[in-house]
Design a protein around this motif. Structure first.
Motif, PDB file in Angstrom:
ATOM      1  N   LEU A 198     -10.290  -6.030  -1.797  1.00 16.73           N
ATOM      2  CA  LEU A 198      -9.216  -4.903  -1.452  1.00 16.73           C
ATOM      3  C   LEU A 198      -8.812  -4.888   0.048  1.00 16.73           C
ATOM      4  O   LEU A 198      -9.956  -4.558   0.735  1.00 16.73           O
ATOM      5  N   VAL A 199      -7.851  -5.133   0.472  1.00 13.91           N
ATOM      6  CA  VAL A 199      -7.460  -5.093   2.097  1.00 13.91           C
ATOM      7  C   VAL A 199      -6.447  -3.715   2.213  1.00 13.91           C
ATOM      8  O   VAL A 199      -5.505  -3.686   1.581  1.00 13.91           O
ATOM      9  N   LEU A 200      -6.863  -2.954   3.184  1.00 13.02           N
ATOM     10  CA  LEU A 200      -6.147  -1.840   3.631  1.00 13.02           C
ATOM     11  C   LEU A 200      -5.215  -2.077   4.650  1.00 13.02           C
ATOM     12  O   LEU A 200      -5.383  -2.428   5.738  1.00 13.02           O
ATOM     13  N   ILE A 216      -5.788 -13.560   3.592  1.00 19.43           N
ATOM     14  CA  ILE A 216      -6.039 -14.767   2.925  1.00 19.43           C
ATOM     15  C   ILE A 216      -7.104 -14.484   1.960  1.00 19.43           C
ATOM     16  O   ILE A 216      -8.194 -14.346   2.302  1.00 19.43           O
ATOM     17  N   GLY A 217      -6.902 -15.046   0.692  1.00 20.72           N
ATOM     18  CA  GLY A 217      -7.759 -15.057  -0.374  1.00 20.72           C
ATOM     19  C   GLY A 217      -8.146 -13.699  -0.941  1.00 20.72           C
ATOM     20  O   GLY A 217      -9.211 -13.382  -1.674  1.00 20.72           O
ATOM     21  N   ALA A 218      -7.534 -12.576  -0.307  1.00 18.95           N
ATOM     22  CA  ALA A 218      -7.946 -11.263  -0.892  1.00 18.95           C
ATOM     23  C   ALA A 218      -7.507 -10.979  -2.172  1.00 18.95           C
ATOM     24  O   ALA A 218      -6.331 -11.859  -2.561  1.00 18.95           O
ATOM     25  N   ASP A 219      -7.783 -10.078  -2.980  1.00 18.65           N
ATOM     26  CA  ASP A 219      -7.359 -10.163  -4.413  1.00 18.65           C
ATOM     27  C   ASP A 219      -6.273  -9.090  -4.343  1.00 18.65           C
ATOM     28  O   ASP A 219      -5.227  -9.490  -5.183  1.00 18.65           O
ATOM     29  N   ALA A 220      -6.244  -8.009  -3.517  1.00 17.02           N
ATOM     30  CA  ALA A 220      -4.886  -7.101  -3.678  1.00 17.02           C
ATOM     31  C   ALA A 220      -4.920  -6.293  -2.422  1.00 17.02           C
ATOM     32  O   ALA A 220      -6.040  -6.326  -1.540  1.00 17.02           O
ATOM     33  N   ALA A 221      -3.896  -5.859  -2.210  1.00 21.21           N
ATOM     34  CA  ALA A 221      -3.741  -4.789  -0.874  1.00 21.21           C
ATOM     35  C   ALA A 221      -3.446  -3.260  -1.423  1.00 21.21           C
ATOM     36  O   ALA A 221      -3.085  -3.209  -2.308  1.00 21.21           O
ATOM     37  N   LEU A 222      -4.381  -2.453  -0.805  1.00 18.31           N
ATOM     38  CA  LEU A 222      -3.940  -1.119  -0.668  1.00 18.31           C
ATOM     39  C   LEU A 222      -2.986  -0.609   0.553  1.00 18.31           C
ATOM     40  O   LEU A 222      -3.370  -0.726   1.572  1.00 18.31           O
ATOM     41  N   LEU A 223      -1.747  -0.303   0.280  1.00 21.84           N
ATOM     42  CA  LEU A 223      -0.938  -0.027   1.448  1.00 21.84           C
ATOM     43  C   LEU A 223      -1.179   1.620   1.434  1.00 21.84           C
ATOM     44  O   LEU A 223      -1.077   2.437   0.654  1.00 21.84           O
ATOM     45  N   VAL A 224      -1.511   2.151   2.730  1.00 20.04           N
ATOM     46  CA  VAL A 224      -1.763   3.328   2.964  1.00 20.04           C
ATOM     47  C   VAL A 224      -0.625   3.761   3.883  1.00 20.04           C
ATOM     48  O   VAL A 224      -0.288   3.106   4.861  1.00 20.04           O
ATOM     49  N   SER A 258       3.888  -9.484   0.158  1.00 20.05           N
ATOM     50  CA  SER A 258       4.579 -10.027  -1.064  1.00 20.05           C
ATOM     51  C   SER A 258       4.560 -11.400  -0.650  1.00 20.05           C
ATOM     52  O   SER A 258       4.786 -12.208  -1.667  1.00 20.05           O
ATOM     53  N   ARG A 259       4.861 -11.703   0.543  1.00 17.10           N
ATOM     54  CA  ARG A 259       4.893 -13.014   1.064  1.00 17.10           C
ATOM     55  C   ARG A 259       3.604 -13.874   0.539  1.00 17.10           C
ATOM     56  O   ARG A 259       3.473 -15.182   0.388  1.00 17.10           O
ATOM     57  N   SER A 260       2.473 -13.200   0.737  1.00 16.15           N
ATOM     58  CA  SER A 260       1.063 -13.827   0.716  1.00 16.15           C
ATOM     59  C   SER A 260       0.745 -13.687  -0.853  1.00 16.15           C
ATOM     60  O   SER A 260      -0.231 -13.941  -1.479  1.00 16.15           O
ATOM     61  N   HIS A 261       1.782 -13.295  -1.639  1.00 24.23           N
ATOM     62  CA  HIS A 261       1.545 -13.091  -3.100  1.00 24.23           C
ATOM     63  C   HIS A 261       0.170 -12.293  -3.614  1.00 24.23           C
ATOM     64  O   HIS A 261      -0.213 -12.537  -4.233  1.00 24.23           O
ATOM     65  N   ARG A 262       0.211 -11.171  -2.495  1.00 25.04           N
ATOM     66  CA  ARG A 262      -1.153 -10.236  -2.967  1.00 25.04           C
ATOM     67  C   ARG A 262      -0.258  -9.044  -3.512  1.00 25.04           C
ATOM     68  O   ARG A 262       0.313  -8.426  -3.216  1.00 25.04           O
ATOM     69  N   PRO A 263      -0.797  -8.786  -4.848  1.00 22.76           N
ATOM     70  CA  PRO A 263      -0.631  -7.417  -5.691  1.00 22.76           C
ATOM     71  C   PRO A 263      -0.750  -6.189  -4.532  1.00 22.76           C
ATOM     72  O   PRO A 263      -1.987  -6.246  -4.104  1.00 22.76           O
ATOM     73  N   ALA A 264       0.100  -5.061  -4.811  1.00 20.31           N
ATOM     74  CA  ALA A 264      -0.204  -4.114  -3.710  1.00 20.31           C
ATOM     75  C   ALA A 264       0.025  -2.673  -4.496  1.00 20.31           C
ATOM     76  O   ALA A 264       0.483  -2.640  -5.372  1.00 20.31           O
ATOM     77  N   ALA A 265      -1.034  -1.936  -4.029  1.00 18.02           N
ATOM     78  CA  ALA A 265      -0.762  -0.360  -4.712  1.00 18.02           C
ATOM     79  C   ALA A 265      -0.734   0.162  -3.415  1.00 18.02           C
ATOM     80  O   ALA A 265      -0.929   0.029  -2.212  1.00 18.02           O
ATOM     81  N   LEU A 266      -0.331   1.787  -3.616  1.00 20.80           N
ATOM     82  CA  LEU A 266       0.106   2.677  -2.491  1.00 20.80           C
ATOM     83  C   LEU A 266      -0.746   3.843  -2.662  1.00 20.80           C
ATOM     84  O   LEU A 266      -0.881   4.222  -3.652  1.00 20.80           O
ATOM     85  N   VAL A 267      -1.151   4.332  -1.625  1.00 14.82           N
ATOM     86  CA  VAL A 267      -1.679   5.668  -1.430  1.00 14.82           C
ATOM     87  C   VAL A 267      -1.029   6.420  -0.246  1.00 14.82           C
ATOM     88  O   VAL A 267      -0.793   5.852   0.949  1.00 14.82           O
ATOM     89  N   ILE A 268      -0.435   7.740  -0.729  1.00 16.64           N
ATOM     90  CA  ILE A 268       0.094   8.466   0.507  1.00 16.64           C
ATOM     91  C   ILE A 268      -0.951   9.229   1.272  1.00 16.64           C
ATOM     92  O   ILE A 268      -1.471  10.106   0.599  1.00 16.64           O
ATOM     93  N   ASN A 269      -1.356   9.095   2.292  1.00 14.66           N
ATOM     94  CA  ASN A 269      -2.334   9.833   3.112  1.00 14.66           C
ATOM     95  C   ASN A 269      -1.688  11.195   3.901  1.00 14.66           C
ATOM     96  O   ASN A 269      -0.525  11.066   4.211  1.00 14.66           O
ATOM     97  N   LYS A 283      -6.231   4.549   7.502  1.00 11.87           N
ATOM     98  CA  LYS A 283      -6.826   3.470   6.845  1.00 11.87           C
ATOM     99  C   LYS A 283      -8.305   3.663   6.690  1.00 11.87           C
ATOM    100  O   LYS A 283      -8.874   3.775   5.613  1.00 11.87           O
ATOM    101  N   THR A 284      -8.735   3.876   7.951  1.00 11.51           N
ATOM    102  CA  THR A 284     -10.055   3.850   8.201  1.00 11.51           C
ATOM    103  C   THR A 284     -10.751   5.236   7.229  1.00 11.51           C
ATOM    104  O   THR A 284     -11.790   4.872   6.674  1.00 11.51           O
ATOM    105  N   MET A 285      -9.966   6.019   7.414  1.00 12.47           N
ATOM    106  CA  MET A 285     -10.296   7.370   6.895  1.00 12.47           C
ATOM    107  C   MET A 285     -10.316   7.048   5.252  1.00 12.47           C
ATOM    108  O   MET A 285     -11.155   7.560   4.493  1.00 12.47           O
ATOM    109  N   VAL A 286      -9.465   6.586   4.839  1.00  7.16           N
ATOM    110  CA  VAL A 286      -9.129   6.117   3.330  1.00  7.16           C
ATOM    111  C   VAL A 286     -10.435   5.195   2.957  1.00  7.16           C
ATOM    112  O   VAL A 286     -10.991   5.481   1.910  1.00  7.16           O
ATOM    113  N   ALA A 287     -10.740   4.219   3.688  1.00  8.38           N
ATOM    114  CA  ALA A 287     -11.782   3.313   3.264  1.00  8.38           C
ATOM    115  C   ALA A 287     -12.950   4.041   3.294  1.00  8.38           C
ATOM    116  O   ALA A 287     -13.911   4.083   2.261  1.00  8.38           O
TER     117      ALA A 287
END
Lengths: 289, 330
Positions: B4-6, B188-196, B215-226, B15-19
């Motif tokens: 998962l990439v933040l 590159i090659g990550a499974d998904a993105a977590l957008l913070v 979305s250009r890299s075709h990675r599915p994305a989820a969101l968290v509002i910090n 981002k760092t705090m969420v990680a």
């Protein structure tokens, strides 16, 4: 005079400081330009009402392959240091977004199979905000990696302007991009957070400015009542601390508010006015809250 | 094993705090600090150094005494890295700025005297640490910005190797701010993105750009509002926009004085269990667990509806689940 507003860490308050300084200068009657050089995520125009006048697309030469001439010898792929050209058993692959336009591949190709064509990197636009503030903003195309080229174009717009003051809102950067910005400026203002991360960031960035013999001062942002560690550090390293802005989320909106009867900025406006006076040695009008 | 990439677009949204917050609720995690401009993860986690690996640095140009001062290299350099020195007695009269030089070797190609050499300019290092929830990898200070993308790739490869050896199921890559080469390399090659993001206009604008990248890299994305502090208007707008784009809205983490104080004091971060932040982080971790399970089977359709999968293995420590109705998309 060109002032670069910088920090390596994100979210320290560069944009709001740059914007507020530019607006204050404009209100004093100085010909001022605000340059939004945070090309990946430009946001100076979110807090300013800008009437945009021109938008210019910036191109750089990227290799176009003439497959009929290519012998797939791999000379270009061996030379390319960006992995933009990759030789595969069947053919040569080109990844234009990785190209940094060094110009080497055309020189090494023995078959004239590579010719430069224009690839878009991004745009810069210019316009006017209230009180006559001139704004220039660069915006990178998403996925592009040749930031330095667009940054060069965006910063180049300040040399052709007959302005008294240019304020550059920089990106979070600590290496080559930071140096590119410092090289185009007469002075740097570092926006520091009073945290261990802010201190480390300040240490690294002040070294870069010193290596370039560039005058460097600090604005401490989001401070509590006192920040002895940061103040002591600046003192010890003889780095001028030009002001402290308290930690108050209302300040952002208040500084951005164009109304002269706008909300209280909790002293922030006075701090920035003081910084501006030091920058240009022109006395300002009495400030009002 | 999933990665998962933040990312956030705008810097400073946490981002760092969420990680770190996530890491306190997950077991067997490998963290990667991919923010090479300001790697802060190690400073806020209790850590023990265990591994160091060298990665060869780039070769940078150096002009030798065979130079005849013709200046052809200076004209050919596309990065303005070759400068004429001011001293009249200097020979050669041209010098290479090591920070701006990208090591592309065009100067060497064009020099009629073959007077330019490319010299190794110092290896980079990847450092590995034991942390309470698993492992952390970061890069030692490394000055060659044009290599940052490559360095991030190296870090992530090492993390993958370590995750396999340790049977870790999740790699969390704390991405850089912005959407430039480091961010591109993180995906590159990550499974998904977590957008913070945080509920401000500037953060929303950055979020939109970051989403364009994922979305250009075709990675599915989820969101968290910090740093959610009660600005319902902005928060709703962001969440509605996310739903319209097919981004899974996983939740909101409240602003925390606790975290702020710890960061300022340079203390390692400890989340007390009974705070709103702890509850919301646990909820986020649960949501992520479901999201990542599903990505594995739905990788080719990133905008499909996300289903809560309660059959798969969970990354969580075994504790009763606390479901918050209405906050995970059916």
């Amino acid at each position: 005079m060109k002032l670069a507003v910088i920090s390596g860490k994100g979210g320290t308050g560069k944009t709001i400081a740059a914007l507020a300084l530019a607006r204050l200068a404009s209100e004093r009657g100085l010909r001022t330009t605000l340059v939004d050089a945070d090309l990946e995520t430009p946001n100076a125009d979110l807090l300013l009402r800008v009437v945009w006048r021109t938008e210019t697309r910036v191109w750089h030469p990227i290799p176009h392959l003439h497959a009929d001439r290519c012998r797939n010898c791999g000379a270009c792929s061996d030379f390319c240091s960006s992995q933009a050209l990759v030789k595969t058993p069947k053919r040569l692959l080109v990844f234009p977004e990785l190209c940094r336009s060094c110009g080497g591949c055309y020189r090494v190709c023995p078959s004239q199979a590579l010719l430069p064509e224009s690839g878009s990197i991004g745009t810069w636009r210019q316009g006017t905000a209230d009180c006559g503030l001139h704004v220039i903003q660069g915006r990178l195309d998403v996925g592009q990696t040749a930031i330095h080229s667009l940054l060069k174009e965006t910063l180049a717009q300040t040399s052709s302007l007959a302005g008294a003051l240019a304020i550059i809102d920089g990106p979070s950067a600590t290496h080559a991009i930071l140096h590119q910005i410092l090289r185009s400026a007469d002075r740097a203002l570092f926006i520091a957070e009073p945290t261990q991360f802010g201190k480390r960031d300040l240490e690294k960035t002040s070294r870069a400015a010193r290596d370039r013999a560039l005058p460097f001062s600090v604005l401490l942002n989001r401070t509590g009542a006192e920040e002895p560690a940061m103040e002591a550090w600046c003192d010890e390293h003889e780095i001028p601390l030009w002001g402290k802005i308290p930690d108050d989320p209302r300040i952002i909106q208040a500084l951005a508010d164009p109304s002269p009867f706008g909300r209280s900025t909790n002293g922030a406006r006075d701090v920035l006015d003081g910084i501006l006076t030091r920058l240009i040695r022109v006395p300002g009008p009495g400030t009002q809250q | 094993m999933k990665e998962l990439v933040l990312l956030s677009g705008k810097g400073g949204v946490g981002k760092t705090m969420v990680a770190v917050a996530l890491a306190t609720f997950l077991r067997d995690v490998v963290l990667v600090d991919a923010n090479l401009d300001a790697p802060d993860l190690r400073e806020i986690l209790p850590h023990t150094f265990i591994h160091r690996e060298a990665i060869s640095g780039p070769r940078k140009a150096s002009i030798s005494n065979d130079c005849t001062n013709c200046g052809i290299c200076r004209d050919a350099c596309r990065f303005q890295a070759i400068i004429e020195v001011s001293s009249k007695d200097a020979w050669p009269r041209f010098q290479v700025d090591q920070t701006l030089c990208k090591g592309c070797r065009v100067c060497d190609l064009v020099c009629p005297q073959r007077a330019i050499m490319h010299i190794p300019s110092g290896d980079g290092h990847v450092l590995g640490y034991e942390i309470p929830c698993g492992l952390l990898f970061e890069a030692a200070p490394f000055h060659h910005e044009e290599q940052f993308g490559r360095m991030v790739g190296f870090l992530r490869r090492l993390a993958r190797q370590a995750a396999i050896e340790r049977n870790a199921e999740l790699i969390i890559t704390d991405g850089p701010p912005g959407i430039g080469p480091m961010a591109v390399s993180s995906l590159i090659g990550a499974d998904a993105a977590l957008l913070v993001t945080e509920p401000t206009q500037a953060a929303f604008a950055g979020l939109q750009r970051a989403y364009t990248l994922t979305s250009r890299s075709h990675r599915p994305a989820a969101l968290v509002i910090n740093m959610y502090g009660g600005d319902e208007g902005m928060t709703h707008m962001i969440e509605n926009w996310c739903r319209s784009q097919g981004i899974l809205v996983l939740g909101r983490l409240p602003f925390s004085e606790e975290i702020k104080a710890a960061v300022k004091a340079g203390r390692a971060l400890q989340l007390s269990d009974d705070t709103a932040l702890a509850r919301e982080t646990r909820h986020l971790a649960e949501g992520l667990s479901g999201f990542l399970q599903v990505q594995h089977t739905l990788a080719s359709t990133p905008r499909a509806a996300y289903l809560q999968n309660d059959k798969g293995t969970s990354f969580l420590s075994p504790r009763p689940s606390t479901a918050y109705p209405g906050s995970i998309e059916p």
